[in-house]
Design a protein around this motif. Structure first.
Motif, PDB file in Angstrom:
ATOM      1  N   ALA A  62       0.836  -1.209   0.000  1.00  0.00           N
ATOM      2  CA  ALA A  62       0.000   0.000   0.000  1.00  0.00           C
ATOM      3  C   ALA A  62       0.871   1.260   0.000  1.00  0.00           C
ATOM      4  CB  ALA A  62      -0.927  -0.020   1.213  1.00  0.00           C
ATOM      5  N   GLU A  63       1.941   1.240   0.802  1.00  0.00           N
ATOM      6  CA  GLU A  63       2.797   2.439   0.887  1.00  0.00           C
ATOM      7  C   GLU A  63       3.543   2.679  -0.413  1.00  0.00           C
ATOM      8  OE1 GLU A  63       5.051   2.121   4.495  1.00  0.00           O
ATOM      9  OE2 GLU A  63       3.298   2.719   5.699  1.00  0.00           O
ATOM     10  N   GLN A  64       4.043   1.585  -1.026  1.00  0.00           N
ATOM     11  CA  GLN A  64       4.754   1.738  -2.298  1.00  0.00           C
ATOM     12  C   GLN A  64       3.786   2.222  -3.383  1.00  0.00           C
ATOM     13  OE1 GLN A  64       8.176   1.350  -2.961  1.00  0.00           O
ATOM     14  NE2 GLN A  64       7.593   2.246  -4.931  1.00  0.00           N
ATOM     15  N   ALA A  65       2.542   1.713  -3.327  1.00  0.00           N
ATOM     16  CA  ALA A  65       1.543   2.091  -4.348  1.00  0.00           C
ATOM     17  C   ALA A  65       1.284   3.598  -4.301  1.00  0.00           C
ATOM     18  CB  ALA A  65       0.249   1.315  -4.138  1.00  0.00           C
ATOM     19  N   LYS A  66       1.343   4.167  -3.111  1.00  0.00           N
ATOM     20  CA  LYS A  66       1.102   5.614  -2.993  1.00  0.00           C
ATOM     21  C   LYS A  66       2.307   6.402  -3.517  1.00  0.00           C
ATOM     22  CE  LYS A  66      -1.144   4.932   1.235  1.00  0.00           C
ATOM     23  NZ  LYS A  66      -0.954   5.148   2.647  1.00  0.00           N
ATOM     24  N   LYS A  67       3.488   5.781  -3.465  1.00  0.00           N
ATOM     25  CA  LYS A  67       4.732   6.482  -3.828  1.00  0.00           C
ATOM     26  C   LYS A  67       5.036   6.360  -5.323  1.00  0.00           C
ATOM     27  CE  LYS A  67       9.254   5.847  -2.262  1.00  0.00           C
ATOM     28  NZ  LYS A  67      10.107   4.948  -1.511  1.00  0.00           N
ATOM     29  N   LEU A  68       5.147   5.114  -5.789  1.00  0.00           N
ATOM     30  CA  LEU A  68       5.425   4.856  -7.217  1.00  0.00           C
ATOM     31  C   LEU A  68       5.049   3.411  -7.507  1.00  0.00           C
ATOM     32  CD1 LEU A  68       6.773   5.793  -9.957  1.00  0.00           C
ATOM     33  CD2 LEU A  68       8.853   4.683  -9.110  1.00  0.00           C
ATOM     34  N   ILE A  69       4.044   3.210  -8.340  1.00  0.00           N
ATOM     35  CA  ILE A  69       3.632   1.834  -8.649  1.00  0.00           C
ATOM     36  C   ILE A  69       4.598   1.212  -9.640  1.00  0.00           C
ATOM     37  CG2 ILE A  69       1.839   0.422  -9.775  1.00  0.00           C
ATOM     38  CD1 ILE A  69      -0.244   2.186  -8.452  1.00  0.00           C
ATOM     39  N   PHE A  70       4.952   1.947 -10.661  1.00  0.00           N
ATOM     40  CA  PHE A  70       5.778   1.315 -11.683  1.00  0.00           C
ATOM     41  C   PHE A  70       6.675   2.274 -12.431  1.00  0.00           C
ATOM     42  CE2 PHE A  70       6.744  -0.431 -15.871  1.00  0.00           C
ATOM     43  CZ  PHE A  70       7.342  -1.601 -15.474  1.00  0.00           C
ATOM     44  N   TYR A  71       7.879   1.812 -12.648  1.00  0.00           N
ATOM     45  CA  TYR A  71       8.709   2.317 -13.737  1.00  0.00           C
ATOM     46  C   TYR A  71       9.603   1.155 -14.140  1.00  0.00           C
ATOM     47  CZ  TYR A  71      10.184   5.808 -16.958  1.00  0.00           C
ATOM     48  OH  TYR A  71      10.385   6.497 -18.128  1.00  0.00           O
ATOM     49  N   SER A  72       9.945   1.069 -15.406  1.00  0.00           N
ATOM     50  CA  SER A  72      10.659  -0.120 -15.902  1.00  0.00           C
ATOM     51  C   SER A  72      12.139  -0.074 -15.548  1.00  0.00           C
ATOM     52  CB  SER A  72      10.506  -0.226 -17.417  1.00  0.00           C
ATOM     53  OG  SER A  72      11.387   0.712 -18.027  1.00  0.00           O
ATOM     54  N   ASN A  73      12.861  -1.064 -16.044  1.00  0.00           N
ATOM     55  CA  ASN A  73      14.301  -1.180 -15.801  1.00  0.00           C
ATOM     56  C   ASN A  73      15.122  -0.174 -16.616  1.00  0.00           C
ATOM     57  OD1 ASN A  73      14.652  -3.697 -13.991  1.00  0.00           O
ATOM     58  ND2 ASN A  73      13.122  -4.276 -15.501  1.00  0.00           N
ATOM     59  N   ALA A  74      14.429   0.702 -17.312  1.00  0.00           N
ATOM     60  CA  ALA A  74      15.140   1.770 -18.023  1.00  0.00           C
ATOM     61  C   ALA A  74      15.677   2.810 -17.040  1.00  0.00           C
ATOM     62  CB  ALA A  74      14.209   2.444 -19.025  1.00  0.00           C
ATOM     63  N   VAL A  75      15.199   2.734 -15.780  1.00  0.00           N
ATOM     64  CA  VAL A  75      15.676   3.683 -14.763  1.00  0.00           C
ATOM     65  C   VAL A  75      16.091   2.923 -13.502  1.00  0.00           C
ATOM     66  CG1 VAL A  75      14.114   5.511 -15.575  1.00  0.00           C
ATOM     67  CG2 VAL A  75      13.388   4.000 -13.711  1.00  0.00           C
ATOM     68  N   TYR A  76      16.822   3.581 -12.633  1.00  0.00           N
ATOM     69  CA  TYR A  76      17.140   3.029 -11.311  1.00  0.00           C
ATOM     70  C   TYR A  76      15.968   3.298 -10.370  1.00  0.00           C
ATOM     71  CZ  TYR A  76      21.949   2.454 -12.941  1.00  0.00           C
ATOM     72  OH  TYR A  76      23.062   2.069 -13.636  1.00  0.00           O
ATOM     73  N   ASN A  77      15.882   2.493  -9.311  1.00  0.00           N
ATOM     74  CA  ASN A  77      14.796   2.701  -8.343  1.00  0.00           C
ATOM     75  C   ASN A  77      15.270   2.261  -6.958  1.00  0.00           C
ATOM     76  OD1 ASN A  77      12.303   0.973  -6.982  1.00  0.00           O
ATOM     77  ND2 ASN A  77      11.763   3.033  -7.621  1.00  0.00           N
ATOM     78  N   ASP A  78      14.919   3.030  -5.931  1.00  0.00           N
ATOM     79  CA  ASP A  78      15.385   2.740  -4.568  1.00  0.00           C
ATOM     80  C   ASP A  78      14.877   1.382  -4.058  1.00  0.00           C
ATOM     81  OD1 ASP A  78      12.773   3.748  -4.587  1.00  0.00           O
ATOM     82  OD2 ASP A  78      12.987   4.853  -2.698  1.00  0.00           O
ATOM     83  N   THR A  79      13.607   1.080  -4.271  1.00  0.00           N
ATOM     84  CA  THR A  79      13.032  -0.164  -3.732  1.00  0.00           C
ATOM     85  C   THR A  79      13.635  -1.375  -4.440  1.00  0.00           C
ATOM     86  OG1 THR A  79      11.009   1.113  -3.448  1.00  0.00           O
ATOM     87  CG2 THR A  79      10.845  -1.245  -3.069  1.00  0.00           C
ATOM     88  N   ARG A  80      13.855  -1.237  -5.758  1.00  0.00           N
ATOM     89  CA  ARG A  80      14.461  -2.352  -6.518  1.00  0.00           C
ATOM     90  C   ARG A  80      15.881  -2.622  -6.014  1.00  0.00           C
ATOM     91  NH1 ARG A  80      14.875  -0.403 -11.768  1.00  0.00           N
ATOM     92  NH2 ARG A  80      12.685  -0.826 -12.109  1.00  0.00           N
TER      93      ARG A  80
END
Ligand SMILES: Cc1ncc(COP(=O)(O)O)c(C=O)c1O
Length: 391
Positions: A62-80
């Motif tokens: 739920a918390e991640q959904a409010k922050k950012l549901i999706f972006y692909s591997n074309a970018v870096y991401n903190d949770t990934r």
């Protein structure tokens, strides 16, 4: 129309279903649309290792959904980044990198592709009782004859099948064109089977000697299911590639291909990909799931509960053997399992079957406690007496 009628009308009819409409789950329990409560010793198909709808998992999603549901591997991401580090550090000692995808089948397809890329070889050796998925590549290494016979247009001409545990036959088939050996270290739906320590050791040595990738399909055995975080740890045998999925994110669809240092750089940039793999919402689920497994010591609980199951079932004369490890257990009965599974269902306990007609498969959430196992053992003893009387 009822819920069941609606599903039957609008879904492609590929599944045989239990007469059960699940609307809610909590830990080892699921609830139907009439408020009945079932003890789920099948974990939604070996998936909900941390129990159904664990509050920490629900909160993380739920918390991640409010922050950012999706972006692909074309970018870096903190949770990934956090999820990848946590997974690799808790997998095998020489695990170096992970590729995220969406399912067990996709993980196996990826593993086969990487093994062929790394070795430049075409052939694969797989197990007669193995199951690795239903798409073309995965099906071509799935030993279950019926599944391949239904769809003969697979890549089976590159696969040799051998019985799990028969090292001599496998060794005789090994050659300079073998890219990979793929196996479930403990087979599940093919009948819960474990080979000897010597067998796994010999496989490892053979693969090292021949430059062949050893792939463990840990789609079911991963994330604590067998009483170790990954099954090869039972024998201190590390695969080059471990695939995993079911218990990887508590029910959020995630597949993983975990590679050791030697093979991690085999796929060059652009050679493989997966749009949804590693999406932030999925990664929040991976992270929370693994944190729960570690915090609640669920791997240790799986090992402890195996002992409780074996003790409780040892007292039932109609139980001939208990196979498997941790909470991936096969219960071999002296009568066909089907009627017994139905009788348990009538007593609101869900267990599974497998390819061995006299075997019940137990795959409960790793949160299961002694009281649940006692409840199951009592119901099983009763069902077996009934089965004898009606035979
Ligand atoms: C050992 C094993 N490998 C692969 C698969 C396929 O996984 P999925 O259904 O997530 O594609 C399964 C599914 O049951 C499995 O048990």
């Amino acid at each position: 129309m009822s819920i069941r009628e609606t599903e039957d009308k609008y879904l492609v009819p590929t599944y045989t279903k239990l007469p059960l409409t699940v609307v809610k789950g909590e830990d080892v329990w699921v609830y139907d649309d009439e408020g009945n409560k079932y003890l789920d010793l099948y974990a939604g198909h070996a998936v909900c290792n941390i129990g159904h709808s664990h509050p920490k998992l629900a909160k993380a999603i739920a918390e991640q959904a409010k922050k950012l549901i999706f972006y692909s591997n074309a970018v870096y991401n903190d949770t990934r980044a956090e999820a990848a580090e946590l997974v690799v550090k808790n997998a095998y000692p020489h695990s170096a990198a992970v590729f995220f995808c969406n399912s067990g089948t996709e993980a196996n397809e990826t593993a086969l592709k990487i093994a062929r890329r790394a070795t430049g070889r075409p052939r694969v050796i797989a197990m007669e009782t193995g199951f690795h998925g239903r798409t073309v590549g995965a099906l071509s290494v799935t030993g279950r004859q019926k599944l391949r016979d239904d769809f003969p247009e697979n890549l089976g001409q590159f696969t040799d099948f051998v019985p799990l545990g028969d090292f001599e036959t496998l060794e005789a088939l090994m050659g300079p064109d073998v890219a990979a050996i793929i196996l479930e270290p403990i087979t599940s739906v093919g009948g819960v089977r474990v080979a000897s320590r010597k067998y796994y050791d010999s496989l490892r040595e053979l693969c090292f000697g021949n430059g062949t990738a050893l792939i463990f399909d840990e789609v079911q055995t991963g994330f604590g299911r067998t009483g170790k975080m990954f099954a090869g740890i039972h024998w201190n045998v590390e695969p080059d590639i471990a695939t995993t999925a079911k218990g990887a994110a508590g029910g959020f669809p995630v597949g993983m291909v975990i590679l050791n240092e030697a093979i991690a750089s085999a796929p060059a940039p652009g050679e493989h990909g997966c749009t949804f793999g590693g999406g932030p919402l999925a990664m929040a689920a991976v992270k929370a799931n693994l944190e729960v497994i570690l915090e609640q010591k669920l791997v240790e609980n799986a090992a402890a509960m195996e002992v409780v199951v074996r003790d409780a079932l040892g007292a039932i004369p109609e139980v001939l053997a208990v196979t498997g490890k941790g909470l991936l257990l096969g219960i071999e009965l002296e009568c066909p399992a089907k009627g017994v599974i139905n009788a348990l269902f009538d007593q609101k306990i869900i267990v599974g079957g497998c390819d061995r007609p006299n075997m019940i498969r137990l795959l409960p959430p790793l949160t299961v406690k002694e009281a649940h196992i006692k409840q199951f053992a009592g119901a099983l003893a009763e069902a077996l007496v009934q089965a004898k009387q009606t035979a």
